[in-house]
Write an enzyme that holds these catalytic residues in place. Structure first.
Site, PDB file in Angstrom:
ATOM      1  N   TYR A 311      -2.258  -4.025   8.775  1.00  0.00           N
ATOM      2  CA  TYR A 311      -1.587  -5.323   8.817  1.00  0.00           C
ATOM      3  C   TYR A 311      -1.807  -6.017  10.153  1.00  0.00           C
ATOM      4  O   TYR A 311      -1.888  -7.235  10.219  1.00  0.00           O
ATOM      5  CB  TYR A 311      -0.084  -5.150   8.555  1.00  0.00           C
ATOM      6  CG  TYR A 311       0.214  -4.652   7.172  1.00  0.00           C
ATOM      7  CD1 TYR A 311       0.233  -5.525   6.086  1.00  0.00           C
ATOM      8  CD2 TYR A 311       0.447  -3.299   6.921  1.00  0.00           C
ATOM      9  CE1 TYR A 311       0.491  -5.076   4.804  1.00  0.00           C
ATOM     10  CE2 TYR A 311       0.702  -2.836   5.640  1.00  0.00           C
ATOM     11  CZ  TYR A 311       0.720  -3.733   4.587  1.00  0.00           C
ATOM     12  OH  TYR A 311       0.956  -3.272   3.312  1.00  0.00           O
ATOM     13  N   VAL A 371      -6.467   0.393   1.712  1.00  0.00           N
ATOM     14  CA  VAL A 371      -5.568   0.424   0.553  1.00  0.00           C
ATOM     15  C   VAL A 371      -4.306  -0.421   0.740  1.00  0.00           C
ATOM     16  O   VAL A 371      -3.486  -0.505  -0.175  1.00  0.00           O
ATOM     17  CB  VAL A 371      -5.196   1.873   0.158  1.00  0.00           C
ATOM     18  CG1 VAL A 371      -6.418   2.619  -0.351  1.00  0.00           C
ATOM     19  CG2 VAL A 371      -4.547   2.620   1.303  1.00  0.00           C
ATOM     20  N   GLU A 372      -4.152  -1.044   1.902  1.00  0.00           N
ATOM     21  CA  GLU A 372      -3.095  -2.039   2.107  1.00  0.00           C
ATOM     22  C   GLU A 372      -3.547  -3.017   3.166  1.00  0.00           C
ATOM     23  O   GLU A 372      -4.044  -2.619   4.223  1.00  0.00           O
ATOM     24  CB  GLU A 372      -1.775  -1.392   2.564  1.00  0.00           C
ATOM     25  CG  GLU A 372      -1.032  -0.625   1.501  1.00  0.00           C
ATOM     26  CD  GLU A 372       0.325  -0.119   2.002  1.00  0.00           C
ATOM     27  OE1 GLU A 372       0.956  -0.807   2.844  1.00  0.00           O
ATOM     28  OE2 GLU A 372       0.750   0.959   1.547  1.00  0.00           O
ATOM     29  N   ASN A 373      -3.358  -4.308   2.874  1.00  0.00           N
ATOM     30  CA  ASN A 373      -3.618  -5.371   3.840  1.00  0.00           C
ATOM     31  C   ASN A 373      -3.090  -6.651   3.225  1.00  0.00           C
ATOM     32  O   ASN A 373      -3.443  -6.979   2.088  1.00  0.00           O
ATOM     33  CB  ASN A 373      -5.126  -5.492   4.130  1.00  0.00           C
ATOM     34  CG  ASN A 373      -5.485  -6.746   4.919  1.00  0.00           C
ATOM     35  OD1 ASN A 373      -6.247  -7.596   4.460  1.00  0.00           O
ATOM     36  ND2 ASN A 373      -4.932  -6.876   6.100  1.00  0.00           N
TER      37      ASN A 373
END
Length: 478
Positions: A311, A371-373
């Site tokens: 992030y 896998v998350e952003n």
């Protein structure tokens, strides 16, 4: 072509942030259910304030979340409309083993996820499944002290045996623990840990971490035995740390900050405790108790790929006066004067993603998976040109575009081996850090507010159509 043929494009969610149905289908209570929204949340998720059940003074957003338990077909259909080739989701441990320590799994829970995976397969979507996305059955918290107790390794092993066998042929990509390094920052949310006065909290965290690392190696072993086609990854809350200045002590502070998180992946990827960690644990007198066979297990069963969330980057200083100005959510950081910030104070740093990708690939030489952003923002629902309700989220499109460009540069110019990208989260859901609904990430708007009010209706945002083109072009059209 920038991204490989077959590059996996999609989105990521977590059961506790989207599923709801907290007491349906035989599901048991979990630590993630009893984390309230509001001023007490941080004290609860950090293990400072015990909250082992619901009370009348707080609102618990994960009880119902966005009701994906009942609406998964509608939501997966929307993901398919965007062109997803992968959907990262998680299993609620207490839906499979309501107490966590049963010998036999709950058939209703097993069937629910089988139905979800089959729905994904119907649209050609590959499930990427996180075995534990912060979930720990509350029975294991109360009776065993959660992951501080070695017995959780065998309970987790039982979970793995049940799901790997049941979903053989339906699921190929697995992650053992979500953001495993969060155990150091939010230990109740991350691993069900609470502390008594006078306990050595750091020692307990690293003992629990050792148990999770052994469990992760066991999961890799079982996955490969059940189906040699299975690919097992680890998962890190990532984001490189910059020195506040070029003063050498600041550079050292940044390096130490990164090592704090790298420790977990060093073990899962290289198969052994790194020398810097051994020295630190010995010096502080907090070396985890290990049993015969632990180190051999870690060495033999390393992960197939390394996945991570990104992030923002972070910033560190060795100057105590500078550190008095530290800001942050779960991961505290100094403010970087060169970066703009989101509405929640998270620095926006696309170049930081390229730097992080390179740092991880240099360190591990294993395929990577973002896998998350994503961008949490306050969205306004408005009437679109065709009369449908929508959100004009150009700010989200800009954020995603810049980060995908940075990811593309890491692949094409730096030679990083990248498997795929699942943005967080494709549909609005409960924030893990704050418990809010108004902190929205999705391409799909969900009509629900921080107090649980709303129709739960789904609406496509402007970014929905943008991401559809990104996937269609394999990242060429941004």
């Amino acid at each position: 072509m920038a991204f490989r043929k077959g590059f996996l494009w999609g989105g990521a969610t977590a059961a506790n942030q989207c599923e709801g149905g907290f007491s349906e289908g035989g599901r048991g209570l979990a630590n993630v259910d009893v984390s309230p929204v509001g001023s007490d949340r941080m004290a609860v998720i950090s293990g400072k304030k015990k909250m082992f059940d619901f009370d009348d003074e707080h609102f618990y957003p994960s009880k119902d979340a966005i009701d994906m338990y009942h609406r998964y077909k509608e939501d997966i259909r929307l993901f398919a409309e965007m062109g997803f080739t992968v959907y990262r989701m998680s299993i609620a441990w207490s839906r499979i083993f309501p107490h966590g320590d049963e010998k036999e799994p709950n058939e209703a829970g097993l069937q629910f996820y089988e139905d979800v995976f089959r729905e994904c397969r119907k649209y050609g979507i590959e499930p990427l499944v996180t075995i534990t996305h912060f979930d720990c059955p509350m029975h294991l918290v109360r009776e065993y002290g959660a992951w501080r107790n070695r017995r959780l390794i065998s309970f987790y092993e039982n979970l793995c045996n049940a799901i790997f066998r049941r979903y053989k042929g339906l699921v190929k990509y697995w992650l053992t623990f979500n953001e495993i390094n969060v155990i150091l920052e939010a230990p109740f949310m991350g691993a069900g840990l609470c502390f008594e006065e006078g306990e050595n909290e750091k020692q307990i965290k690293y003992q629990a971490a050792h148990h999770e690392l052994v469990a992760s190696a066991l999961a890799t072993k079982i996955a490969h035995e059940v189906d040699p086609e299975n690919k097992v990854g680890c998962m890190l809350a990532a984001g490189n740390t910059y020195p506040h200045t070029c003063q050498p002590n600041d550079v050292w502070a940044a390096m130490c900050a990164d090592r704090r998180s790298y420790f977990f992946i060093d073990v899962q990827s290289h198969g052994e405790y790194p020398p810097y960690a051994l020295k630190q644990l010995e010096a502080e007198g907090i070396m985890p108790v290990m049993e015969d066979g632990d180190l051999e297990l870690l060495k033999k069963y390393t992960v197939d790929f390394v996945s991570f969330s990104y992030y923002n980057s972070r910033c560190a200083s060795a100057d105590p006066k500078v550190n008095e100005t530290i800001e942050g959510n779960i991961f505290a950081s100094l403010k970087n004067p060169y970066l703009k910030a989101s509405e929640w104070g998270w620095p926006i740093d696309p170049m930081g993603l390229r730097i992080t990708l390179n740092a991880l690939y240099d360190r591990y030489r294993k395929p990577l998976f973002v896998v998350e952003n994503g961008l949490g923002a306050v969205d306004e629902l408005v009437e679109g040109e065709n009369g449908e309700m929508t959100v004009i989220d150009d700010y989200r499109i800009e954020y995603m575009r810049d980060h995908i460009k940075a990811m593309r540069d890491a692949v094409t110019e730096d030679g990083v081996d990248l498997l795929g990208y699942t943005m967080w989260g494709p549909i609005d859901l409960v924030s893990a850090g704050t418990g809010e609904m108004k902190k929205r990430y999705g391409f799909i708007y969900v009509d629900r507010d921080n107090d649980g009010n709303g129709t739960l209706a789904r609406y496509r945002k402007k970014s929905f159509w943008w991401y559809k083109k990104v996937i269609e072009s394999n990242g060429e059209i941004l």
